[in-house]
Design an enzyme around this catalytic site. Structure first.
Site, mmCIF file in Angstrom:
data_model
loop_
_atom_site.group_PDB
_atom_site.id
_atom_site.type_symbol
_atom_site.label_atom_id
_atom_site.label_comp_id
_atom_site.label_asym_id
_atom_site.label_seq_id
_atom_site.Cartn_x
_atom_site.Cartn_y
_atom_site.Cartn_z
ATOM 1 N N HIS A 149 -76.967 -12.149 38.025
ATOM 2 C CA HIS A 149 -75.735 -12.733 37.475
ATOM 3 C C HIS A 149 -75.076 -13.520 38.613
ATOM 4 O O HIS A 149 -75.196 -13.130 39.786
ATOM 5 C CB HIS A 149 -74.702 -11.684 37.075
ATOM 6 C CG HIS A 149 -75.139 -10.663 36.074
ATOM 7 N ND1 HIS A 149 -75.845 -9.545 36.416
ATOM 8 C CD2 HIS A 149 -74.898 -10.569 34.745
ATOM 9 C CE1 HIS A 149 -76.047 -8.808 35.326
ATOM 10 N NE2 HIS A 149 -75.495 -9.398 34.301
ATOM 11 N N ASP B 284 -73.278 -11.392 41.121
ATOM 12 C CA ASP B 284 -74.075 -10.465 41.933
ATOM 13 C C ASP B 284 -74.368 -11.077 43.295
ATOM 14 O O ASP B 284 -74.492 -10.371 44.299
ATOM 15 C CB ASP B 284 -75.456 -10.195 41.304
ATOM 16 C CG ASP B 284 -75.375 -9.643 39.898
ATOM 17 O OD1 ASP B 284 -74.333 -9.065 39.550
ATOM 18 O OD2 ASP B 284 -76.369 -9.800 39.165
ATOM 19 N N GLU C 25 -84.049 -4.469 25.734
ATOM 20 C CA GLU C 25 -83.877 -3.409 26.730
ATOM 21 C C GLU C 25 -84.119 -2.046 26.090
ATOM 22 O O GLU C 25 -83.592 -1.745 25.017
ATOM 23 C CB GLU C 25 -82.459 -3.498 27.317
ATOM 24 C CG GLU C 25 -82.188 -2.430 28.358
ATOM 25 C CD GLU C 25 -80.991 -2.764 29.235
ATOM 26 O OE1 GLU C 25 -80.810 -3.953 29.574
ATOM 27 O OE2 GLU C 25 -80.240 -1.846 29.559
ATOM 28 N N ASP D 227 -79.258 3.767 32.195
ATOM 29 C CA ASP D 227 -80.073 2.840 32.987
ATOM 30 C C ASP D 227 -80.941 3.531 34.036
ATOM 31 O O ASP D 227 -80.985 3.109 35.194
ATOM 32 C CB ASP D 227 -79.185 1.787 33.679
ATOM 33 C CG ASP D 227 -78.656 0.746 32.698
ATOM 34 O OD1 ASP D 227 -79.162 0.667 31.571
ATOM 35 O OD2 ASP D 227 -77.724 0.007 33.082
HETATM 36 C C1 XLS Z 1 -76.030 -4.210 30.224
HETATM 37 C C2 XLS Z 1 -77.054 -5.239 30.228
HETATM 38 C C3 XLS Z 1 -76.976 -6.230 31.383
HETATM 39 C C4 XLS Z 1 -77.792 -7.447 31.084
HETATM 40 C C5 XLS Z 1 -77.487 -8.643 31.909
HETATM 41 O O1 XLS Z 1 -76.109 -3.194 29.532
HETATM 42 O O2 XLS Z 1 -78.300 -4.610 30.206
HETATM 43 O O3 XLS Z 1 -77.361 -5.624 32.567
HETATM 44 O O4 XLS Z 1 -79.148 -7.184 31.201
HETATM 45 O O5 XLS Z 1 -76.192 -9.092 31.738
HETATM 46 NI NI NI Z 2 -80.095 -5.555 30.468
HETATM 47 NI NI NI Z 3 -78.173 -2.442 29.641
#
Ligand code: XLS
Ligand code: NI
Ligand code: NI
Length: 442
Positions: free
Chosen positions: A107, A110, A274, A315
């Site tokens: 991002h 970041d 994801e 995560d």
């Molecule tokens: C958050 C998201 C984020 C995206 C990118 O839950 O996974 O990390 O991948 O903005």
């Molecule tokens: Ni993500």
């Molecule tokens: Ni995420």
């Protein structure tokens, strides 16, 4: 400046990670990920296209809602914003290179700290893009995707592109413009939109239709800008059902596909799926992959895992071979990811504070995906997995079943078929056999 370049980085004590095979008990080696090993006609490296996520690995401080940071990075001590950003980037490239990760993702915020000044932020990002470009040249590392963080700043508390205040939307646009410029300058292969706060907390104050129309207009505007400026890669939408908002518009793969179709975005946008977001949506990851694959929109993956007990977006790094083998079956049958790769959108735990921990996490993630790829390929090549599914639908391949599929049977004719042929046989779905098959090949 030289102090930044000369500093001993956090990762200097760790060697380059090599493939050592199954006999190795070296925790800083790959046991499955042999990047040039050919699986299903392509080197593993090309199937998997691993990427490191800048935000989790180089900004993630280990802080949680109950406690202060536990990951204290040496680059945070390095002078001004650009000095800190360069020191961080030195460390990031050292880390990524040592792991043999071919790609990274970031991002805007970041890479370098942002302020409230649009022009100053653009200058900061441009400086860092120039620095990153040199580092990419030196190392061969590539940018899988760039994105803009439109969810952390307090101005985005009611959304960015779906904010009820146009002024906020314009600030989001300014960030996306700079992030697209950065992605193009770095040869980034894709650009991601994760709708962090594009959703609502309560419908009592929300005009959902208006917000979704604005969202679509915003995406068109960004896409048109990027295309005008030479970006040829894919745009990805990353679905997630909730967190941080109560309800997010990009709920899951099926919802996003409907949205892209409704607003005429299918030519330019695909999906970045994801694992943990699928879990939060009440789906398996393979379900989300299959929905995208069937629509021809399986773009990329954010690899991680959630927690099946507490339901948070934890995560964590992926480590479930069974789940990932099922995922790789879908990906292999779809012919791979369209333009994307496997981005480790995952973080080490708050109490994982050794330098090695970040390496162990990525080695484990890369190895488990490699193993899942090999296992899924074996299942497809050597077992009757495909055949069983094909036979299950064989009644539609010929005769009346085929005529129905071709649109040649009326409802009356279907009725007559049922009356003539009596009661159908009971046919097993063979679920347990298939579940055992996966375990057998693992
Ligand atoms: C958050 C998201 C984020 C995206 C990118 O839950 O996974 O990390 O991948 O903005
Ligand atoms: Ni993500
Ligand atoms: Ni995420």
């Amino acid at each position: 400046m030289s102090t930044v370049l000369d500093q001993k980085t956090l990762f200097s004590t760790i060697p380059t990670i090599q493939y050592e095979g199954l006999e190795s008990d070296n925790p800083l080696a790959f046991r499955w990920y042999d990047e040039s090993r050919v699986v299903a006609g392509k080197p593993m490296k090309e199937w998997l296209r691993f990427a490191g996520a800048y935000w989790h690995s180089f900004n993630g401080s280990g802080a949680d809602p109950f406690g202060e940071p536990t990951h204290l990075f040496p680059w945070d001590q390095e002078g001004d914003a650009i000095g800190r950003a360069k020191a961080k980037m030195d460390a990031a490239f050292e880390f990524l290179t040592k792991l043999g990760l071919p790609y990274y993702c970031f991002h805007d915020v970041d890479v370098v700290d942002y302020t409230n000044d649009v022009a100053d932020n653009e200058r900061r990002l441009q400086t860092m893009v120039e620095y990153a470009r040199q580092k990419q040249q030196e190392t061969g590392l590539k940018l899988l995707w760039g994105t803009a963080n439109l969810f952390s700043h307090r101005r985005y508390m009611n959304g960015a592109a779906t904010n009820p205040d146009f002024h906020v939307l314009a600030h989001g646009a300014a960030q996306v413009k700079a992030a697209i410029d950065a992605t193009i300058a770095l040869g980034g292969e894709n650009y991601v939109f994760w709708g962090g706060r594009e959703g609502y907390m309560t419908l009592l104050n929300t005009n959902m239709q208006r917000e979704q129309e604005n969202f679509a207009r915003f995406l068109h505007t960004c896409k048109d800008y990027a295309r005008r400026n030479g970006f040829t890669g894919s745009f990805f939408i990353e679905p997630k059902p909730m967190e941080p908002t109560k309800h997010q518009y990009d709920y899951d793969a099926a919802t996003v596909i409907g949205f892209l179709r409704q607003y005429d975005l299918l030519d330019d946008f695909k999906l970045n799926l994801e694992v943990n977001h699928a879990t939060l949506a009440g789906h398996t990851f393979q379900h989300e992959l299959q929905v995208a694959a069937d629509a021809g929109l399986l773009g990329s993956i954010d690899a991680n895992r959630g927690d099946y007990q507490n339901g948070w977006d934890t995560d964590q790094f992926p480590n479930d071979i069974y789940e990932l083998t099922e995922a790789m079956l879908v990906i292999l049958e779809a012919g791979g990811l369209q333009g994307g790769g496997i981005n480790f959108d995952a973080k080490i735990r708050r109490n994982s504070t050794d330098v090695q921990d970040l390496f162990h996490a990525h080695i484990g993630g890369m190895d488990i995906f490699a193993r899942a790829l090999i296992t899924a390929d074996n299942i497809l090549q050597k077992s009757d997995y495909r055949q069983i599914r094909q036979q299950r639908y064989a009644s539609f391949d010929a005769g009346a079943g085929k005529a129905f599929r071709d649109g040649q049977l009326t409802l009356e004719q279907l009725r007559d078929y049922a009356a003539e042929h009596g009661e159908p046989q009971i046919i097993s779905g063979r679920q347990e056999y298939l579940e055992n098959l996966i375990n057998r090949y693992i």
